[in-house]
Design a protein around this motif. Structure first.
Motif, PDB file in Angstrom:
ATOM      1  N   TYR A   1       0.757  -1.193  -0.111  1.00  0.00           N
ATOM      2  CA  TYR A   1       0.060   0.135   0.038  1.00  0.00           C
ATOM      3  C   TYR A   1       0.728   1.195   0.046  1.00  0.00           C
ATOM      4  O   TYR A   1       2.233   1.095   0.325  1.00  0.00           O
ATOM      5  N   THR A   2       0.149   2.433  -0.150  1.00  0.00           N
ATOM      6  CA  THR A   2       0.968   3.750  -0.150  1.00  0.00           C
ATOM      7  C   THR A   2       1.502   3.823   1.341  1.00  0.00           C
ATOM      8  O   THR A   2       0.578   4.029   2.252  1.00  0.00           O
ATOM      9  N   PRO A   3       2.791   3.798   1.557  1.00  0.00           N
ATOM     10  CA  PRO A   3       3.304   4.050   3.055  1.00  0.00           C
ATOM     11  C   PRO A   3       2.865   5.399   3.563  1.00  0.00           C
ATOM     12  O   PRO A   3       2.754   6.356   2.690  1.00  0.00           O
ATOM     13  N   PHE A   4       2.646   5.395   4.885  1.00  0.00           N
ATOM     14  CA  PHE A   4       2.895   6.620   5.658  1.00  0.00           C
ATOM     15  C   PHE A   4       4.209   6.846   6.038  1.00  0.00           C
ATOM     16  O   PHE A   4       5.269   6.167   5.979  1.00  0.00           O
TER      17      PHE A   4
ATOM     18  N   PHE B   1       8.392   1.800   5.655  1.00  0.00           N
ATOM     19  CA  PHE B   1       9.336   1.385   4.751  1.00  0.00           C
ATOM     20  C   PHE B   1       8.367   0.502   3.647  1.00  0.00           C
ATOM     21  O   PHE B   1       7.583  -0.183   3.773  1.00  0.00           O
ATOM     22  N   PHE B   2       8.680   1.036   2.275  1.00  0.00           N
ATOM     23  CA  PHE B   2       8.227   0.249   1.045  1.00  0.00           C
ATOM     24  C   PHE B   2       9.173  -0.959   0.521  1.00  0.00           C
ATOM     25  O   PHE B   2      10.365  -0.937   0.794  1.00  0.00           O
ATOM     26  N   HIS B   3       8.584  -1.919   0.335  1.00  0.00           N
ATOM     27  CA  HIS B   3       8.957  -3.110  -0.402  1.00  0.00           C
ATOM     28  C   HIS B   3       8.138  -3.599  -1.334  1.00  0.00           C
ATOM     29  O   HIS B   3       7.081  -3.595  -1.188  1.00  0.00           O
ATOM     30  N   PRO B   4       8.577  -4.402  -2.507  1.00  0.00           N
ATOM     31  CA  PRO B   4       7.788  -5.278  -2.981  1.00  0.00           C
ATOM     32  C   PRO B   4       6.968  -6.221  -2.580  1.00  0.00           C
ATOM     33  O   PRO B   4       7.341  -6.689  -1.449  1.00  0.00           O
TER      34      PRO B   4
ATOM     35  N   HIS C   1       4.789  13.335   6.870  1.00  0.00           N
ATOM     36  CA  HIS C   1       5.282  14.103   5.618  1.00  0.00           C
ATOM     37  C   HIS C   1       4.704  13.731   4.197  1.00  0.00           C
ATOM     38  O   HIS C   1       4.955  14.225   3.150  1.00  0.00           O
ATOM     39  N   TYR C   2       4.299  12.315   4.105  1.00  0.00           N
ATOM     40  CA  TYR C   2       3.894  11.717   2.857  1.00  0.00           C
ATOM     41  C   TYR C   2       2.646  12.267   2.558  1.00  0.00           C
ATOM     42  O   TYR C   2       2.099  12.165   1.543  1.00  0.00           O
ATOM     43  N   SER C   3       1.678  12.589   3.643  1.00  0.00           N
ATOM     44  CA  SER C   3       0.234  12.993   3.148  1.00  0.00           C
ATOM     45  C   SER C   3       0.026  14.320   2.675  1.00  0.00           C
ATOM     46  O   SER C   3       0.511  15.357   3.283  1.00  0.00           O
ATOM     47  N   LYS C   4      -0.319  14.316   1.530  1.00  0.00           N
ATOM     48  CA  LYS C   4      -0.759  15.638   0.647  1.00  0.00           C
ATOM     49  C   LYS C   4      -2.113  16.076   0.811  1.00  0.00           C
ATOM     50  O   LYS C   4      -2.612  17.369   0.324  1.00  0.00           O
ATOM     51  N   THR C   5      -2.973  15.219   1.434  1.00  0.00           N
ATOM     52  CA  THR C   5      -4.558  15.697   1.158  1.00  0.00           C
ATOM     53  C   THR C   5      -5.089  16.199   2.405  1.00  0.00           C
ATOM     54  O   THR C   5      -6.084  16.686   2.790  1.00  0.00           O
ATOM     55  N   GLU C   6      -4.301  15.765   3.855  1.00  0.00           N
ATOM     56  CA  GLU C   6      -4.822  15.934   5.230  1.00  0.00           C
ATOM     57  C   GLU C   6      -3.765  15.980   6.047  1.00  0.00           C
ATOM     58  O   GLU C   6      -2.624  15.541   5.926  1.00  0.00           O
ATOM     59  N   LYS C   7      -3.799  16.572   7.226  1.00  0.00           N
ATOM     60  CA  LYS C   7      -2.813  16.780   8.104  1.00  0.00           C
ATOM     61  C   LYS C   7      -3.012  15.459   9.027  1.00  0.00           C
ATOM     62  O   LYS C   7      -3.933  15.157   9.562  1.00  0.00           O
TER      63      LYS C   7
END
Length: 322
Positions: free
Chosen positions: A121-124, A128-131, A245-251
């Motif tokens: 999923y899209t991480p917060f 960490f992101f991985h396959p 800091h990844y969230s662009k649509t809400e705090k």
């Protein structure tokens, strides 16, 4: 297909991450730290790295009178055969060094990067992101699920009632002093070493490694959301929250660490500080709170639901006996 040992700085160990994550904007599992690092392995096919991992030893992790080394900084193509070759080499090395098994993914200790995401999923921020195929590769390679973790989410924070809060007389709560950040970290290191000493899979971290890990965090912290409770100048509770800091649509605000001193006097102090967090988050216009990376020990889910809403992410740690 062949396996060989290498250094974490070698091109063979760096190239697969560049290939897998060239267009990924999120954080991925960092390179191995020096503390407790035994060696790194890569599996090569036609000169290209297709699978890799690092073996961490040191004193190991004790589980039921067995001593486990840890395996971290894992990266791989979706190639079960390559993972089998890799794990056979790592297992042989660990067995030679007197270990009874392997735990991972873990970069040496729970202070460092560990766990696989159960789903992709899209991480917060701080995740960490991985396959998505990594857990399957480990299960096919002989590992079994050993421990589960979760993150829970509380949305619509502005609509939530704010419970009354009160800390015991003699205890004061302040925010972190970024002007004296390194000094604050030294206090936090001493406190966390004691507060976490009975935690699942705990191992100590040196002061120098702790500073390396947390000094960079200064740039992304909002000091208003790092709460420190003290009594007679001694830290008795810590709650470290960081903006998503990844969230662009809400705090969104992430609770990364919460700990208190043991003892009846401090029972419930974490809950009171959590209520302070809710009150302040509402005042600062936050919409969502995330309670991150909680050990799923049977009771934690209900506590998280009471204070931080519903579980929305799950993670797993694996082990293999040798």
């Amino acid at each position: 297909m062949k396996v060989k040992q290498c250094l974490p700085t070698d091109d063979a160990f760096q190239s697969i991450k560049e290939r897998l994550y060239s267009d990924v904007p999120w954080s991925t599992v960092p390179d191995p730290v020096a503390e407790n690092l035994e060696c790194c392995f890569v599996v090569l096919e036609q000169g290209q790295t297709i699978c890799q991992a690092a073996l961490f030893t040191g004193d190991g992790i004790r589980v039921e009178n067995k001593k486990y080394a840890t395996v971290g900084s894992f990266e791989s193509d979706d190639n079960p055969k390559a993972v089998q070759v890799l794990m056979e080499a790592i297992s042989a090395k660990a067995k030679q060094l007197g270990f009874d098994g392997l735990i991972g993914p873990m970069n040496g200790s729970t202070w460092q990067a560990y766990r696989f995401n159960a789903e992709q999923y899209t991480p917060f921020f701080t995740e960490f992101f991985h396959p998505e195929y990594y857990p399957r590769l480990w299960e096919q390679g002989g590992f079994e699920k050993f421990a589960g973790y979760f993150s829970s989410i509380a949305e619509n924070v502005q609509e939530r009632p704010t419970p009354a809060w009160e800390v015991p007389e003699g205890i004061t709560v302040r925010t972190i002093d970024l002007e004296n950040y390194e000094e604050e970290l030294l206090k936090i290191h001493r406190f966390c070493t004691e507060a976490f000493s009975q935690n699942f899979l705990f191992s100590a971290i040196s002061q120098s490694e702790f500073l390396k890990l947390y000094l960079p965090l200064k740039a992304v912290l909002d000091p208003e959301f790092v709460f420190i409770a003290e009594e007679d100048g001694e830290m008795v509770c810590l709650m470290l929250n960081v903006p998503d800091h990844y969230s662009k649509t809400e705090k969104r605000l992430i609770t990364k660490t919460i700990a208190r001193k043991a003892g009846k006097r401090y029972a419930g102090l974490g809950h009171q500080v959590s209520n302070m967090l809710l009150e302040k988050a509402k005042a600062y216009g936050y919409h969502t709170l995330i309670y991150a990376f909680v050990l799923d020990d049977g009771m934690a889910r209900q506590l998280a639901k009471d204070f931080f809403g519903e579980v929305f992410r799950e993670y797993n740690l694996y082990k293999m006996d040798l």
